[in-house]
Design an enzyme around this catalytic site. Sequence first.
Site, mmCIF file in Angstrom:
data_model
loop_
_atom_site.group_PDB
_atom_site.id
_atom_site.type_symbol
_atom_site.label_atom_id
_atom_site.label_comp_id
_atom_site.label_asym_id
_atom_site.label_seq_id
_atom_site.Cartn_x
_atom_site.Cartn_y
_atom_site.Cartn_z
ATOM 1 N N ASP A 387 48.239 51.486 25.163
ATOM 2 C CA ASP A 387 49.031 52.570 24.904
ATOM 3 C C ASP A 387 48.631 53.852 25.872
ATOM 4 O OD1 ASP A 387 49.910 54.815 22.913
ATOM 5 O OD2 ASP A 387 47.915 55.033 22.427
ATOM 6 N N LYS A 388 48.515 54.855 26.051
ATOM 7 C CA LYS A 388 47.795 55.841 26.453
ATOM 8 C C LYS A 388 47.496 56.987 26.064
ATOM 9 C CE LYS A 388 50.552 59.472 29.237
ATOM 10 N NZ LYS A 388 49.501 60.430 28.577
ATOM 11 N N PHE A 512 58.478 70.069 14.162
ATOM 12 C CA PHE A 512 58.655 68.825 14.849
ATOM 13 C C PHE A 512 59.744 67.548 14.738
ATOM 14 C CE2 PHE A 512 57.581 65.280 18.128
ATOM 15 C CZ PHE A 512 58.183 65.789 18.881
ATOM 16 N N ASP A 757 45.326 53.093 19.986
ATOM 17 C CA ASP A 757 43.938 53.927 19.137
ATOM 18 C C ASP A 757 44.444 53.764 17.664
ATOM 19 O OD1 ASP A 757 46.389 55.590 19.115
ATOM 20 O OD2 ASP A 757 45.439 57.106 19.622
ATOM 21 N N GLY A 758 45.171 53.040 17.159
ATOM 22 C CA GLY A 758 45.573 52.674 15.254
ATOM 23 C C GLY A 758 47.066 53.297 15.172
#
Length: 1097
Positions: A387-388, A512, A757-758
């Site tokens: 993941d970024k 959002f 990171d979950g």
Amino acid sequence: MEKEDLKVLNKGEEEEMELQGYRLCRWRLALVGVGVLCTGGFLLLLLYWMPEWCVKSTCTRTTARDADVVLMRSTVGFKKLFFGVNEIAVKVPSVFKLLIKEVLNPFYIFQLFSVILWSADEYYYYAAAIVIMSVISIATSLYTIKKQYIMLHDMVAAHSIVRVSVCRASNEIEEILSTDLVPGDVMVIPSNGTIMPCDAVLVSGTCIVNESMLTGESVPVTKTNLPNPLPGERDEDNDSAYNTEEHKRHTLFCGTHVIQTRFYTGELVKAVVVRTGFSTAKGQLVRSILYPKPTDFKLYRDAYLFLLCLVAVAGIGFVYSIVLSIMNKTIIIESLDIITITVPPALPAAMTAGIVYAQRRLKRIGIFCISPQRINICGQINLVCFDKTGTLTEDGLDLWGVQRVENGSFHLSEENAYKENLVKSQFVACMATCHSLTKIEGQLSGDPLDLKMFEATGWILEEATEEETSLHNRIMPTVVRPPKQLLPPEPVASPEQDMSAYEIGIVRQFPFSSALQRMSVVARRLGEKRMDAYTKGAPEVVASLCKKETVPENFAEVLEGYTKQGFRVIALGHRRLESKLTWHKVQNINRDHIEANMEFLGLIIMQNKLKAETPGVLQDLHRAHIRTVMVTGDNMLTAISVARDCGMIPPQDTVIIADALPPHNGQAAKITWRYADKPSKTPRLEVMRLRLMLTRMLMYHFAMNGKSFAVIEEHFPDMLQKLVLHGTVFARMAPDQKTQLIEALQGVDYFVGMCGDGANDCGALKRAHGGISLSELEASVASPFTSRTPNISCVPSLIREGRAALITSFCVFKFMALYSIIQYISVTLLYSILSNLGDFQFLFIDIAIILLIVFTMSLNPAWKELVSRRPPSGLISGPLLFSVLTQILICLGFQTITFLWVRQQSWYTVWKPFTDVCNRSSHINMSDLNDTEVDDHNIQNFENTSLFYVSCFQYLIVAIVFSKGKPFRQPSYKNWPFVVSALILYFFLLFIMFHPVEDIDEFLEIVCVPYEWRIKLFIIILVNAAVSVVVEGAIDLGAFKCLTRLCCPRKLAPKARYMHLAQELSVDPDWPPKPTTTTEAKPRPENGSTYQFIINS
């Protein structure tokens, strides 16, 4: 059932009930009475427990008017029956149930058979040792399984049953247990917050929710009620049915924590229940943990095959021993003993030791494992997805600068907006209002991006208290104002011009949406009658909502410049609303009416810094030939830039973007190929040809977004396999698409690791061969590995430990196989003279040598760095089998030489208690000989003693030969428990061989042999050791490969599908696709699809 028999009460209301009439029937009553007498009153007890059965067995149906008894049934019961109880029940099995399930394992059944057999053969000591080991193993396993069940049960059950308030007909509030909730119920969310017992959609009010349990993000989010436009303002095109994914900003998910609610006078915060029990988001997570997809690993399949081979060998020995028993009229029960020798009962315990030690080493470096079997699989990982945000880069964003737009053109970029001359600008007003921040216990809380943006303005946010809310009907819940020092000093001519009263109230939020890629607010400045709409979001989206004349002509170039540098760019827009839009109308208007004809205000440039460890770790992985892939929800150009910055894509490599479009207006789905780097405006054919040649010579990488991935997966399934071979950047990927990508990579035989990171990564973490979460939140319960270190340095550590554990498993398996075969050879040779190894000889070998060596040879730590070579994935591989077979032949040869040679010695004779070949007659007391017990089993003889010495040394020789170090484990000499154990055993065996101790000889049932024969035995042992070491060393240096090349000169096809595909593509002239081509899908009637390349003119 006749229609007139059934009555419905309160039809159409919440309390709707069905009424059924019954009349007493005498013959049924008499029949029941006979049944009660025959069952001794038990039937009466049963009918007491089941009143409905009692009525139906003693009565017949009738109309309600003629009824003696009526049955009433609520239709809510039907709903409950249909949807089930609203409970995520994780039942913790009893210890007895778990014990039965564990004990019925085929391995423990075999152990039980072995123990019974040994007991029958009076081999009590080792039987007792195996029973103790099995009890410890079962107890440990039961404790671990029970602990995991309890942990999961506690996680689920902590808030699964609570009392909730539900709105009934006539606006009555009823308190019920959360287990009685069914879809369609309207529940009231308490103002002081709650843990949600179900999935529900907000229909009135606003909630601040912590969703860390599901998403891994501890940042509270604001949930607003579903939009409810007025009847005359409904837009049929946009008025769609409720969808959990599309309307997740209005949905309260089960297990999430509602921190606080906002409401107005006389209004309750209400939510409609949409999903209950295991259908909820939390229920699906728990289900996936309880029933994970099984991971099939070649090592375990091969281990079973190898055991079957050992069983076959045992069968041959069994038949041989039975023939000998019949011929010599001995007890056949001893023949069964050879099966337990060939298939070692201690094998699983020995195999587990390496994994347990690796788990402990991982724990020491802060990596926790809930699935120990996955450690071995991690040793095979050859591709890692990252993941970024929060994984490769820092979690938070820093404001790099702003670039305002005025009169349709960009100003120069500015460091911040904290300036006096900008305090009254619409740009700053948008930054100060267009967010979902809230105050929790006096602290600003919300999305990190919103927080950074708001802090950059220096403004102050104030929220209405509950007391203020109850006093006003139309209070603005949130107000923002600039600090006094930013306000220009103006003379106070009149009170209405007082600048200290300059503040903006946020009237309504449109949260959002990842589908819309934007958020909006409606705000009103103090003293102004008209309201303003502010929007922020993805630059391309915001620009499309703005008037063309307000968007600068060089917008695309400026945006591309920032994204290529790896910045995260957000665009702002503003619109002055019509005066006819009142507060009430704004609360019910559709966001599409607000987000149109806006003015483009400019760009906010956020910087997402790489974590310091990221480049170094990726470099280590590349050096080890482990592919790295980025899977992110961020913008594609930003992701490509970060991939270049961190070294995932080297500077000289080409990036090809695949833009896929679904079928539209009768046109087939197609993929357009383009380079990420902008080509020159007038590219010449020669330049393009040169570039293509360079692309083929150098490495190329594919990049695509989530929408393109979905189209390619559906319409180009065979193309997808080719794309994932060189696909490096996958941007704007939804959580389920991340999982689909993992599956696609596994489909071409990659061993895939996933590091996230979950947040949004749970599915991918579970599906990967080795998923490692950098988050310690509850969502990580689903991940096999969790790291306390919040950076990717844990990935190489996990792979190194996985490789060490895998090689340890191979070493232990090979050693245990050789141990059983060596003992099998010894016993088979001794059976030929109607002898066997003694009980205490077996005990010494099995416990003092084997268990001690097995549990210490597994202690070698992992090698300090990752190497490009990978360990084999299974036991059924050429070098491993060749190694085992050569060592078996060596051991067989030297034992056979010993067995035959001892019989050729001049001093050899059939041993009797008074045999004295050591010339010890002067020390022997004749009365001791008379007291000697008769050796019924013929254990004490020269063959037995000679084979015992040689075989004991053979166990130690193969242990040292098989205990491999570099390049996957530290050398064996650094494993001091193993070295000390081996040296003690060598010293002890040499001591009793060259300096016989009568008590030890008597205990081990070995006999005295002449000194010259001991010297010969020592030479046999030394030659055996030298041959074993030389042969194994030659195999390690590639002797097997040389042998296979001589025997089979033809080149073998690669086994892995990705290697096979890579070979095909290397000779394909149309691959990689040229940037001037479009690939069009051509559907076929069969499964799959085909495509053709079309050159654009």
